[in-house]
Design an enzyme around this catalytic site. Structure first.
Site, mmCIF file in Angstrom:
data_model
loop_
_atom_site.group_PDB
_atom_site.id
_atom_site.type_symbol
_atom_site.label_atom_id
_atom_site.label_comp_id
_atom_site.label_asym_id
_atom_site.label_seq_id
_atom_site.Cartn_x
_atom_site.Cartn_y
_atom_site.Cartn_z
ATOM 1 N N TYR A 1 0.817 -1.212 0.000
ATOM 2 C CA TYR A 1 0.000 0.000 0.000
ATOM 3 C C TYR A 1 0.855 1.268 0.000
ATOM 4 O O TYR A 1 0.621 2.190 -0.787
ATOM 5 C CB TYR A 1 -0.907 -0.024 1.227
ATOM 6 C CG TYR A 1 -1.822 1.164 1.373
ATOM 7 C CD1 TYR A 1 -2.971 1.281 0.594
ATOM 8 C CD2 TYR A 1 -1.566 2.167 2.310
ATOM 9 C CE1 TYR A 1 -3.823 2.355 0.742
ATOM 10 C CE2 TYR A 1 -2.408 3.246 2.463
ATOM 11 C CZ TYR A 1 -3.538 3.338 1.678
ATOM 12 O OH TYR A 1 -4.387 4.416 1.813
ATOM 13 N N LYS B 1 0.970 4.733 -2.661
ATOM 14 C CA LYS B 1 0.630 6.095 -2.265
ATOM 15 C C LYS B 1 1.825 7.032 -2.431
ATOM 16 O O LYS B 1 1.661 8.219 -2.767
ATOM 17 C CB LYS B 1 0.115 6.108 -0.824
ATOM 18 C CG LYS B 1 -1.196 5.357 -0.641
ATOM 19 C CD LYS B 1 -2.299 5.921 -1.539
ATOM 20 C CE LYS B 1 -3.636 5.259 -1.286
ATOM 21 N NZ LYS B 1 -4.725 5.862 -2.094
#
Length: 248
Positions: free
Chosen positions: A148, A152
């Site tokens: 993740y 980002k």
């Protein structure tokens, strides 16, 4: 702020709250996500203001069809909020290229695909506004965020580059870096989430930021500042701090 708003990732979480708040303020909102049924449930709450347009950000043809329907006659949303996201904790004990690729497909490449299709329309109109939803997880490599976090971080980098290249145009780029927000994506987390906030509060903070022109909209402020400070330290200090703060 745009008179018509397109929220991608508008069926749940922050995107849903943004759609409802904008609709309550009398704005026309288009919401998109993969689930037509969930989108329809949200649209039914404000049928006069919210229109559901299902898309899959991993499918270029799906995006093209939506963009053509929204912009094909020369007018379309001038504020596009890119909030579609996937999240799965990943540690070194469950390291997976397949999982990382799936998350990058949605969180980063999904955003790239939409911008690719909408940007020419903004350029033709001479104005537009993109808001990319990233995360404070993109500031610093964090345990359990091995898939993740990089997605980002890529969004933050992309936003910086777009803002730089479009600085002399009327196309505004903003990046949103929230901390932990109570949404279906974070519901499965088994670890303490500091400064956890409700999705409606997060949406209000994002809207306030969108009303301005600042590049970054980051919150909770204290959490973002802590992570930014750690990022500025030498690795010999920052990595032990992150290990201690996350009980590694």
């Amino acid at each position: 702020m745009g008179q018509k708003i397109w929220i991608i990732g508008g069926s749940t979480g922050i995107g849903r709250e943004l759609a409802l708040q904008y609709a309550e303020d009398g704005k026309d909102v288009v919401i998109s996500a993969r689930s037509a049924d969930t989108l329809a449930e949200v649209a039914r709450l404000h049928p006069d203001r919210i229109t559901a347009v299902p898309i899959d950000v991993t499918d270029t043809a799906s995006i093209s069809a939506a963009v053509e329907s929204l912009y094909g006659e020369g007018a379309g949303p001038d504020l596009v909020i890119l909030g579609a996201g996937a999240y799965q904790p990943m540690s070194v004990d469950h390291f997976s290229s397949e999982k990382a690729a799936k998350i990058m497909e949605v969180n980063y490449l999904g955003v790239v695909r939409v911008i690719e299709q909408v940007l020419p329309h903004f350029k033709k109109a001479g104005a537009g506004h993109f808001v990319l939803i990233a995360s404070v997880a993109g500031y610093q490599g964090l345990p359990l965020a091995l898939a993740y976090g990089p997605s980002k971080a890529a969004l933050i980098n992309l936003s910086e580059a777009l803002r730089t290249e479009l600085a002399e145009s009327n196309i505004l780029i903003q990046v949103v870096n929230p901390g932990f927000v109570k949404t279906p994506l974070t519901a499965g987390n088994k670890f303490p989430m500091p400064f956890l906030m409700e999705a409606d509060d997060a949406a209000r903070r994002i809207r306030k930021g969108i009303d301005g022109t600042a590049f970054e909209i980051a919150f909770p402020r204290r959490f973002a500042l802590i992570l930014k400070f750690i990022r500025m330290l030498p690795y010999a200090l920052s990595i032990p701090l992150i290990r201690k703060g996350t009980n590694q």
